[in-house]
Design an enzyme around this catalytic site. Structure first.
Site, PDB file in Angstrom:
ATOM      1  CB  SER A   1      47.660  47.265  34.447  1.00 28.52           C
ATOM      2  OG  SER A   1      48.083  48.616  34.421  1.00 28.52           O
ATOM      3  CE  LYS A   2      47.269  53.031  36.167  1.00 30.14           C
ATOM      4  NZ  LYS A   2      47.947  53.219  37.467  1.00 30.14           N
TER       5      LYS A   2
END
Length: 348
Positions: A47-48
């Site tokens: 998700s980063k």
């Protein structure tokens, strides 16, 4: 011969629009429908990617970055990988201060992309000169033409998920989501997603997953930073020994804590029961969902979305390594432990 509908210019164009998968087995004994948002389908496998590209592009728009400049960040590994990937494509230097709690797999991945990596002790106070927060700040001050992402205290971390993850979840569930469950580290994922979803439907319940040894749950409940809550734990990217301003506590309804051991075994169970190879924090998220379900949090009408932040390949030397599990004393899956016993285990 099949013809491509579109050729992407680079990996960064593949960020976002990750799939949502129904969980069919691991939570089948509980009432409700359970859906997993698979963030490992981002090109950087977590998700980063969302915050890395958003923060860098905002800096470019503001004229703070030009080719050849240096990006500096503190990371447990995933944000660092996303930034390093973006730096390769955009032409920036990348320096990362990494916690020594991060898996060897993650650290090797960072170096494989050309990042300069400084490994820092995790079991020190946030303001200790050796901590990865302070190391990153010191590097930023000493290196000309550098910017410090500072994901724990950067509101753009929240904005990135408000603009992407939240809308995707709303659309994928046709607005029928009743609960969002997500791990809290910097807090950007849960805060940005929750902020968007609660604007659409304030009745959606948002639940954060915290670790024993972290101060986040107690701070949310009392508004107090309690140093006595802090002790070493093993889960990466979950919980904190400080209060990140990238967490918007006003949009989070509650937190629940999970243990290192149960989270590790639950991650393994996800792989074996659902065929989804997940990271440590995904195991923590589902462990939290199990505990919530056993409390009676969900019913037959519940549509629960759980964010799976990253991919299991980053934990081959940890939770998917039998020797590592044995070395931690993780020999009794699904056992409940008292807080006192958990503290003693982590201090040993």
């Amino acid at each position: 011969m099949l013809k491509n509908n579109k050729i992407h210019n680079n990996l960064l164009e593949l960020i976002g629009n990750t799939p949502m998968i129904r969980l069919n087995k691991i939570l089948s004994s509980y009432a409700g429908e359970y859906l997993a948002k698979l963030e490992a389908h981002n090109p950087g496998h977590s998700s980063k990617d969302r915050i890395a590209i958003y923060i860098l592009e905002q800096a470019e728009k503001e004229g703070k970055l030009k080719p050849g400049d240096t990006i500096i960040e503190t990371t447990s590994g995933n944000t660092g990988y996303s930034i390093a990937m973006a730096c390769v494509i955009k032409g920036y230097k990348c320096i990362l201060a990494v916690s020594n709690k991060s898996s060897a797999d993650k650290i090797s991945l960072l170096r494989s992309l050309g990042a300069e990596v400084h490994v820092c002790p995790s079991n020190v106070a946030a303001d200790d000169p050796r901590s990865y927060y302070e190391v990153a700040k010191r590097l930023h001050k000493s290196i000309p033409n550098s910017i410090y992402i500072n994901q724990y205290f950067n509101q753009l971390n929240i904005d990135a998920h408000y603009l992407t993850t939240g809308p995707e979840i709303w659309d994928q569930t046709d607005g029928e989501i009743t609960h969002l469950v997500a791990c809290g580290g910097t807090g950007g994922t849960i805060s940005g997603s929750a902020r968007f979803l609660k604007e659409k439907n304030p009745a959606i319940k948002v639940i954060g997953i915290d670790a024993y040894g972290s101060v986040i749950q107690k701070y949310h409940e009392t508004g107090q930073f309690d140093k006595d809550e802090i002790f070493p734990y093993r889960i990466e990217g979950l919980g904190k020994n400080l209060i990140p301003t990238a967490t918007d506590f006003t949009v989070i309804d509650r937190y629940i804590k999970v243990t290192d051991e149960e989270s590790a075994y639950t991650a393994r169970d996800i792989a074996r029961e659902e065929g989804i190879f997940v990271g440590y924090t995904s195991g923590a998220a589902i462990q939290g969902v199990k505990q919530l379900a056993e409390e009676g949090e969900f019913d037959a009408s519940s549509k629960v979305v759980v964010i799976f932040p990253d991919h299991g390949s980053r934990y081959m030397s940890k939770i998917y390594c039998d020797k590592w599990m044995e070395d931690q004393g993780f020999t009794a899956p699904k056992t409940q432990k008292t807080t006192k016993a958990i503290q003693q285990l982590n201090k040993n």
